[in-house]
Enzyme design. Structure first.
Site, PDB file in Angstrom:
ATOM      1  N   GLY A   6      38.520  70.512  34.384  1.00  6.43           N
ATOM      2  CA  GLY A   6      38.642  71.795  33.690  1.00  6.43           C
ATOM      3  C   GLY A   6      39.890  71.867  32.842  1.00  6.43           C
ATOM      4  CB  VAL A   7      42.645  69.447  32.334  1.00  2.00           C
ATOM      5  CG1 VAL A   7      43.916  69.330  31.508  1.00  2.00           C
ATOM      6  CG2 VAL A   7      42.962  69.528  33.818  1.00  2.00           C
ATOM      7  CD  GLN A  22      35.354  72.732  32.257  1.00  2.00           C
ATOM      8  OE1 GLN A  22      35.226  73.540  33.172  1.00  2.00           O
ATOM      9  NE2 GLN A  22      35.029  71.446  32.388  1.00  2.00           N
ATOM     10  CE  LYS A  28      29.861  68.209  39.199  1.00  2.00           C
ATOM     11  NZ  LYS A  28      29.942  67.224  38.105  1.00  2.00           N
ATOM     12  CB  VAL A  29      24.858  63.201  45.907  1.00  2.00           C
ATOM     13  CG1 VAL A  29      23.620  62.914  46.725  1.00  2.00           C
ATOM     14  CG2 VAL A  29      25.202  62.008  45.009  1.00  2.00           C
ATOM     15  N   GLY A  89      37.879  65.090  30.005  1.00  2.00           N
ATOM     16  CA  GLY A  89      36.805  64.451  29.258  1.00  2.00           C
ATOM     17  C   GLY A  89      36.945  64.680  27.765  1.00  2.00           C
ATOM     18  CG  ASP A 130      17.666  65.135  47.806  1.00  2.00           C
ATOM     19  OD1 ASP A 130      16.973  65.507  48.779  1.00  2.00           O
ATOM     20  OD2 ASP A 130      17.185  64.876  46.684  1.00  2.00           O
TER      21      ASP A 130
HETATM   22  P1  BMP Z   1      35.694  68.213  30.118  1.00  2.00           P
HETATM   23  O1  BMP Z   1      37.168  67.798  30.284  1.00  2.00           O
HETATM   24  O2  BMP Z   1      35.070  67.657  28.894  1.00  2.00           O
HETATM   25  O3  BMP Z   1      35.500  69.689  30.287  1.00  2.00           O
HETATM   26  O4  BMP Z   1      34.886  67.485  31.301  1.00  2.00           O
HETATM   27  C1  BMP Z   1      35.034  67.849  32.621  1.00  2.00           C
HETATM   28  C2  BMP Z   1      34.301  66.870  33.511  1.00  2.00           C
HETATM   29  O5  BMP Z   1      34.450  67.266  34.870  1.00  2.00           O
HETATM   30  C3  BMP Z   1      32.809  66.771  33.256  1.00  2.00           C
HETATM   31  O6  BMP Z   1      32.429  65.437  33.553  1.00  2.00           O
HETATM   32  C4  BMP Z   1      32.200  67.711  34.288  1.00  2.00           C
HETATM   33  O7  BMP Z   1      30.908  67.284  34.704  1.00  2.00           O
HETATM   34  C5  BMP Z   1      33.176  67.552  35.451  1.00  2.00           C
HETATM   35  N1  BMP Z   1      33.307  68.735  36.310  1.00  2.00           N
HETATM   36  C6  BMP Z   1      33.709  69.958  35.811  1.00  2.00           C
HETATM   37  O8  BMP Z   1      33.948  70.118  34.614  1.00  2.00           O
HETATM   38  N2  BMP Z   1      33.868  70.994  36.679  1.00  2.00           N
HETATM   39  C7  BMP Z   1      33.619  70.894  38.010  1.00  2.00           C
HETATM   40  O9  BMP Z   1      33.804  71.845  38.727  1.00  2.00           O
HETATM   41  C8  BMP Z   1      33.203  69.653  38.516  1.00  2.00           C
HETATM   42  C9  BMP Z   1      33.065  68.575  37.646  1.00  2.00           C
HETATM   43  O10 BMP Z   1      32.698  67.403  38.124  1.00  2.00           O
END
Ligand code: BMP
Length: 212
Positions: free
Chosen positions: A166-167, A170, A63-64, A188, A66
Site C-alpha cells: 500500500g506504499v 495506494q 492469497k490462498v 509495485g 480454500d
Molecule cells: P501497488 O504498490 O502497485 O499498489 O501494489 C501492491 C501489491 O500488494 C499488489 O501486488 C497487491 O496485490 C498487494 N497487496 C495489496 O496491495 N494490499 C493488500 O492488502 C495485500 C496485498 O497483497
C-alpha cells in the site's frame, strides 16, 4: 532467505515476461525480495517463478483461500517452482494455516490495504493475527493504516515478519509502515510504472532507510 537490507519488496504485477525480467534486472540492488502473483502468473505461466533467478527470495502471492488440502496443493505448486514463501488468507481458519505451513513458510493476510477491507477484514484482523502467530512465518498488514500495523505487531510479537503493501500509489508514505513496526514495505506500481524502475526503487530504498 528473506533478509532486510533495503526493506523494499518488489510487487511484480507486470504482464509480460520481458517486462518482469527487465524490472528485476534494473531493481535487483535495491529490493530484498520479489512478490509474484496472479497478474504475472496468469499472463505468463507459473514457470515465470523459475525465470526470476536474481538471487532474491520469491514470495508467491496467491492469497490462498480454500479448504486445507486444496490450499496446500496450491502452495506446494508454487514452492515446486522455487517460491520460498507463499501468501495465504487468514479468514479461512486455523486448519488451512496449519496445513499450508507444514509445507513451508507462509505469510498470512490479516487486514488488506484498500478501503473496502475495513468492512469485513478489519474486525477480524486481530484474531487472524493471533492465529497466524501460532503457525506462520509472517503476516501481511496495511501500509495505508500504520496505526493498524502497530496494533498487529503487538499481537504477533517481535519475531514474526511483517510485510506491508500500500506504499506510494495506494497512499502509504514510504517508511511509514516500517516506522509503525513492519519489516518490509511492498511496492509495485511506484516502481514498475516509473520511467526508470531502477531509479525509483533506489529512491524508495533511500526514503525507507531514512525512517528506519
Ligand atoms: P501497488 O504498490 O502497485 O499498489 O501494489 C501492491 C501489491 O500488494 C499488489 O501486488 C497487491 O496485490 C498487494 N497487496 C495489496 O496491495 N494490499 C493488500 O492488502 C495485500 C496485498 O497483497
Amino acid at each position: 532467505m528473506l533478509e532486510r537490507n533495503t526493506g523494499v519488496i518488489l510487487a511484480l504485477d507486470v504482464d509480460t515476461r520481458e517486462k518482469a525480467i527487465s524490472v528485476c534486472e534494473a531493481t535487483r540492488d535495491y529490493v530484498d525480495a520479489i512478490k509474484v502473483g496472479y497478474p504475472l502468473v496468469l499472463k505468463t505461466g507459473l514457470d515465470i517463478i523459475k525465470d526470476l533467478d536474481f538471487g532474491k527470495p520469491i514470495i508467491a502471492d496467491f492469497k490462498v483461500a480454500d479448504i486445507p488440502i486444496v490450499s496446500r496443493t496450491i502452495c506446494d505448486a508454487a514452492r515446486a517452482k522455487g517460491a520460498q514463501y507463499v501468501i495465504i488468507h487468514g479468514f479461512v481458519g486455523e486448519d488451512v494455516l496449519q496445513e499450508c505451513s507444514q509445507g513451508g513458510p507462509v505469510f498470512v493476510v490479516t487486514e488488506m490495504s484498500h478501503p473496502g477491507a475495513t468492512s469485513f477484514m478489519a474486525p477480524a484482523a486481530e484474531d487472524i493475527a493471533s492465529m497466524a502467530a501460532k503457525h506462520a512465518f509472517g503476516i501481511v498488514a496495511p501500509a495505508t493504516r500504520p496505526e493498524r500495523i502497530k496494533k498487529l505487531r503487538v499481537i504477533v510479537g517481535p519475531d514474526m515478519v511483517v510485510i506491508s503493501p500500500g506504499v506510494a500509489t495506494q497512499g502509504g508514505e514510504p517508511g511509514g509502515a516500517i516506522g509503525a513496526g513492519a519489516d518490509f514495505e511492498i511496492i509495485g506500481r511506484g516502481i514498475y510504472n516509473a520511467p526508470e524502475p531502477g531509479e525509483a526503487a533506489k529512491e524508495y530504498a533511500e526514503m525507507i532507510g531514512l525512517r528506519k
